[in-house]
Design an enzyme around this catalytic site. Structure first.
Site, PDB file in Angstrom:
ATOM      1  N   LYS A 124      -8.040 -19.324   5.293  1.00  0.00           N
ATOM      2  CA  LYS A 124      -7.828 -17.990   4.707  1.00  0.00           C
ATOM      3  C   LYS A 124      -7.683 -18.153   3.213  1.00  0.00           C
ATOM      4  O   LYS A 124      -7.215 -19.196   2.742  1.00  0.00           O
ATOM      5  CB  LYS A 124      -6.545 -17.370   5.266  1.00  0.00           C
ATOM      6  N   ASP A 164     -11.384  -9.297   4.080  1.00  0.00           N
ATOM      7  CA  ASP A 164     -10.094  -8.954   4.686  1.00  0.00           C
ATOM      8  C   ASP A 164      -9.582  -7.770   3.851  1.00  0.00           C
ATOM      9  O   ASP A 164     -10.399  -7.089   3.212  1.00  0.00           O
ATOM     10  CB  ASP A 164      -9.137 -10.169   4.639  1.00  0.00           C
TER      11      ASP A 164
HETATM   12  P1  NDP Z   1      -9.004  -2.665   4.220  1.00  0.00           P
HETATM   13  O1  NDP Z   1      -8.701  -3.143   2.862  1.00  0.00           O
HETATM   14  O2  NDP Z   1     -10.352  -2.142   4.532  1.00  0.00           O
HETATM   15  O3  NDP Z   1      -7.969  -1.534   4.639  1.00  0.00           O
HETATM   16  C1  NDP Z   1      -6.605  -1.785   4.668  1.00  0.00           C
HETATM   17  C2  NDP Z   1      -5.880  -0.527   5.074  1.00  0.00           C
HETATM   18  O4  NDP Z   1      -4.529  -0.853   5.364  1.00  0.00           O
HETATM   19  C3  NDP Z   1      -5.849   0.513   3.962  1.00  0.00           C
HETATM   20  O5  NDP Z   1      -5.787   1.793   4.528  1.00  0.00           O
HETATM   21  C4  NDP Z   1      -4.558   0.164   3.250  1.00  0.00           C
HETATM   22  O6  NDP Z   1      -3.981   1.233   2.522  1.00  0.00           O
HETATM   23  C5  NDP Z   1      -3.680  -0.218   4.417  1.00  0.00           C
HETATM   24  N1  NDP Z   1      -2.646  -1.155   3.956  1.00  0.00           N
HETATM   25  C6  NDP Z   1      -2.848  -2.352   3.372  1.00  0.00           C
HETATM   26  N2  NDP Z   1      -1.699  -2.908   3.028  1.00  0.00           N
HETATM   27  C7  NDP Z   1      -0.750  -2.055   3.403  1.00  0.00           C
HETATM   28  C8  NDP Z   1       0.641  -2.077   3.323  1.00  0.00           C
HETATM   29  N3  NDP Z   1       1.301  -3.108   2.761  1.00  0.00           N
HETATM   30  N4  NDP Z   1       1.326  -1.026   3.845  1.00  0.00           N
HETATM   31  C9  NDP Z   1       0.658   0.013   4.407  1.00  0.00           C
HETATM   32  N5  NDP Z   1      -0.671   0.080   4.496  1.00  0.00           N
HETATM   33  C10 NDP Z   1      -1.362  -0.939   4.006  1.00  0.00           C
HETATM   34  O7  NDP Z   1      -8.636  -3.878   5.190  1.00  0.00           O
HETATM   35  P2  NDP Z   1      -9.093  -4.136   6.688  1.00  0.00           P
HETATM   36  O8  NDP Z   1      -9.232  -2.862   7.423  1.00  0.00           O
HETATM   37  O9  NDP Z   1     -10.224  -5.075   6.657  1.00  0.00           O
HETATM   38  O10 NDP Z   1      -7.842  -4.961   7.253  1.00  0.00           O
HETATM   39  C11 NDP Z   1      -6.750  -4.348   7.941  1.00  0.00           C
HETATM   40  C12 NDP Z   1      -6.037  -5.382   8.779  1.00  0.00           C
HETATM   41  O11 NDP Z   1      -6.953  -5.942   9.732  1.00  0.00           O
HETATM   42  C13 NDP Z   1      -5.469  -6.592   8.021  1.00  0.00           C
HETATM   43  O12 NDP Z   1      -4.286  -7.009   8.671  1.00  0.00           O
HETATM   44  C14 NDP Z   1      -6.551  -7.651   8.192  1.00  0.00           C
HETATM   45  O13 NDP Z   1      -6.035  -8.939   8.044  1.00  0.00           O
HETATM   46  C15 NDP Z   1      -6.964  -7.370   9.627  1.00  0.00           C
HETATM   47  N6  NDP Z   1      -8.275  -7.866  10.033  1.00  0.00           N
HETATM   48  C16 NDP Z   1      -9.410  -7.567   9.331  1.00  0.00           C
HETATM   49  C17 NDP Z   1     -10.627  -8.027   9.756  1.00  0.00           C
HETATM   50  C18 NDP Z   1     -11.897  -7.660   9.051  1.00  0.00           C
HETATM   51  O14 NDP Z   1     -12.960  -8.099   9.520  1.00  0.00           O
HETATM   52  N7  NDP Z   1     -11.878  -6.904   7.983  1.00  0.00           N
HETATM   53  C19 NDP Z   1     -10.754  -8.906  10.944  1.00  0.00           C
HETATM   54  C20 NDP Z   1      -9.509  -9.101  11.657  1.00  0.00           C
HETATM   55  C21 NDP Z   1      -8.332  -8.610  11.187  1.00  0.00           C
HETATM   56  P3  NDP Z   1      -3.967   1.229   0.908  1.00  0.00           P
HETATM   57  O15 NDP Z   1      -5.367   1.566   0.508  1.00  0.00           O
HETATM   58  O16 NDP Z   1      -2.967   2.252   0.554  1.00  0.00           O
HETATM   59  O17 NDP Z   1      -3.572  -0.142   0.482  1.00  0.00           O
HETATM   60  O1  2IT Z   2      -8.572 -11.847   9.991  1.00  0.00           O
HETATM   61  C1  2IT Z   2      -9.780 -12.039  10.237  1.00  0.00           C
HETATM   62  O2  2IT Z   2     -10.151 -12.518  11.311  1.00  0.00           O
HETATM   63  C2  2IT Z   2     -10.758 -11.639   9.225  1.00  0.00           C
HETATM   64  N1  2IT Z   2     -10.377 -11.115   8.188  1.00  0.00           N
HETATM   65  C3  2IT Z   2     -12.221 -11.915   9.444  1.00  0.00           C
HETATM   66  C4  2IT Z   2     -12.561 -13.317   9.056  1.00  0.00           C
HETATM   67  C5  2IT Z   2     -14.017 -13.655   9.083  1.00  0.00           C
HETATM   68  O3  2IT Z   2     -14.319 -14.808   8.712  1.00  0.00           O
HETATM   69  O4  2IT Z   2     -14.866 -12.840   9.450  1.00  0.00           O
END
Ligand code: NDP
Ligand code: 2IT
Length: 443
Positions: A124, A164
């Protein structure tokens, strides 16, 4: 050394890293029955070895903002474990990023990637850079500076980053462009790339879609389905948007979404097209939803979302967003299933509440593995220099999520309590990594 002493020693060795402690403690506790059955793992100090990253890179990221002012951020890449393949995991840009956050994420990624059945190690990276309010040019200059250091540590057979929080298609594009320039090579060094230059169809949707494929599997064990379910999906980013889209496809209704400032409640079902416009196109705030949806409600404070009554709760924003109290509220309101789209979104107290109340609980490592699994499929397509259809990728994703559910369920039955997918996912993920490490010797 007793089990508790081993854990204590690991935690003491990593002071000031509460998120990392939380992730390590949970896995370690799940693994006790495995250690009882396999004393050779304790003897080979497999867990102590897994808890120590193979390499941590921490670097200065200097860049210039639009006003001509010099900015300094901190960059990281935690290359945690390569027993199963090249390091693989996302990059997070968020003001809260520090070593503890990235170590917890990298540690969990090892087991998640193992569960996918694809050949990927765990890693990561990220930075305390806050993309909110930055212009495209500022984001580009930051990404270029970040890659000016990172490029020497990554590569298609070494370490393959992806998105992420705060890192999506735009950032992956800038990072890739700079890597290509610095190395004079066009390779699959990142996943989540643009569709015209090596990206995979369905990668954007994969985490959210995969989450729902997993939740469906959990519901099937109780002869239930997503049809007519009321859903709360926190966050309004990549994971939340496509999880919500799949909910609608499966006949459910998403009534609430949030961002870090507050949440929207729309009893008629959140208009996802509007959320995509606000979040993906305008990069605005969820509050703006009310402009065109006057009947919806907006409430300040993101955690209030868990007071909304629902059948299915999908924490899709960030770590520790559901505490014990919010979990109890969800249970009191009749929640049937919880699927963690975000990484470690439930505190240990919250997990306890869900398990004690026999709620179907899909832990992050298993439930959100669809994103990285589809990144693995993007790597396969890049190696073949071919592109698969949306249907082909999505079908493989669904199969992988069904397999993960089965592995976790089977491991829970064999080693713990049938249906405890927290233990099941930790154990199934660990066994494969441990086996590979035993066979590869002390490296
Ligand atoms: P994005 O940046 O696309 O969206 C994040 C969302 O979560 C936004 O709405 C943001 O709001 C909100 N958020 C972030 N930090 C906080 C916080 N501290 N408190 C409240 N809301 C918060 O990220 P993703 O959708 O990609 O990721 C979301 C989650 O999913 C994370 O935990 C990530 O690790 C996990 N994840 C992502 C993957 C991927 O492929 N993208 C794969 C597997 C897991 P704001 O704009 O106000 O910050
Ligand atoms: O938390 C996760 O699994 C991710 N943000 C996706 C990682 C990836 O390599 O696609």
């Amino acid at each position: 050394m007793t089990g508790q002493e081993t854990l204590k020693k690991i935690l003491e060795k990593n002071p000031g890293e509460p998120e990392f402690h939380q992730a390590v403690t949970e896995v370690y506790e799940s693994l006790q029955p495995v250690f009882d059955k396999h004393p050779e793992y304790a003897e080979a100090k497999i867990f102590e070895r897994i808890a120590e990253p193979e390499r941590v890179i921490m670097f200065r990221v200097p860049w210039v903002n639009d006003k001509g002012e010099i900015q300094i951020n901190r960059g990281f890449r935690v290359q945690f474990n390569s027993a199963l393949g090249p390091y693989k995991g996302g990059i997070r840009f968020h003001k809260s990023v520090n070593l503890s956050t990235l170590k917890f994420l990298g540690f969990e990624q090892i087991f998640k990637n193992s569960l996918t059945g694809l050949m990927m190690g765990g890693g990561k990276g990220g930075s305390d850079f806050d993309p909110h309010g930055k212009t495209d040019m500022e984001v580009m200059r930051f990404c270029q500076s970040f890659m000016n250091e990172l490029y020497r540590h990554v590569g298609p057979d070494t370490d393959v980053p992806a998105g992420d929080i705060g890192v999506g298609a735009r950032e992956v594009g800038y990072l890739f462009g700079q890597y290509k320039k610095l190395t004079n090579s066009f390779t699959g060094v990142l996943t989540g790339k643009g569709l015209g230059w090596g990206g995979s169809l369905a990668r954007k949707e994969a985490t959210g879609f995969g989450l729902l494929y997993f939740v469906e599997e959990m519901l099937k064990t109780r002869n239930d389905s997503m049809k007519d379910k009321i859903v709360v999906s926190s966050g309004s980013g990549n994971v939340s948007i496509y999880a919500s889209e799949k909910c609608v496809q499966l006949g459910a209704k998403v009534v609430a979404m949030n961002d870090s400032a507050g949440y929207v409640y729309d009893k008629d079902g959140v208009d996802l097209k509007a959320v995509r416009q606000i979040k993906e196109v305008e990069r605005g705030r969820i509050k703006e939803y009310l402009k065109d949806h006057p009947k919806a409600e907006y409430h300040e404070g993101s955690a209030g979302i868990w007071n909304v009554k629902c059948d299915i709760a999908l924490p899709n924003a960030t770590q520790n967003e559901i505490d014990g109290k919010s979990a109890q509220t969800l249970v009191d309101n009749g929640v049937v299933a919880v699927g963690e789209g975000a990484n470690m979104p439930s505190t240990p107290d919250a997990v306890k509440v869900f398990l004690e109340n026999n709620i179907l609980f899909g832990p992050a490592k298993a439930a959100n593995a669809g994103g990285v699994a589809t990144s693995g499929l993007e790597m396969s397509q890049n190696s073949q220099r071919l592109s698969w259809s949306f249907y082909e990728v999505d079908s493989k994703l669904k199969q992988i999520m069904q397999n993960i559910h089965k592995s976790a369920l089977d491991a829970s039955e064999k080693y713990s309590t049938k249906g405890n997918l927290v233990d099941g996912a930790n154990i199934a993920g660990f066994l494969k990594v441990a086996g590979a490490m035993m066979e590869q010797g002390l490296v």
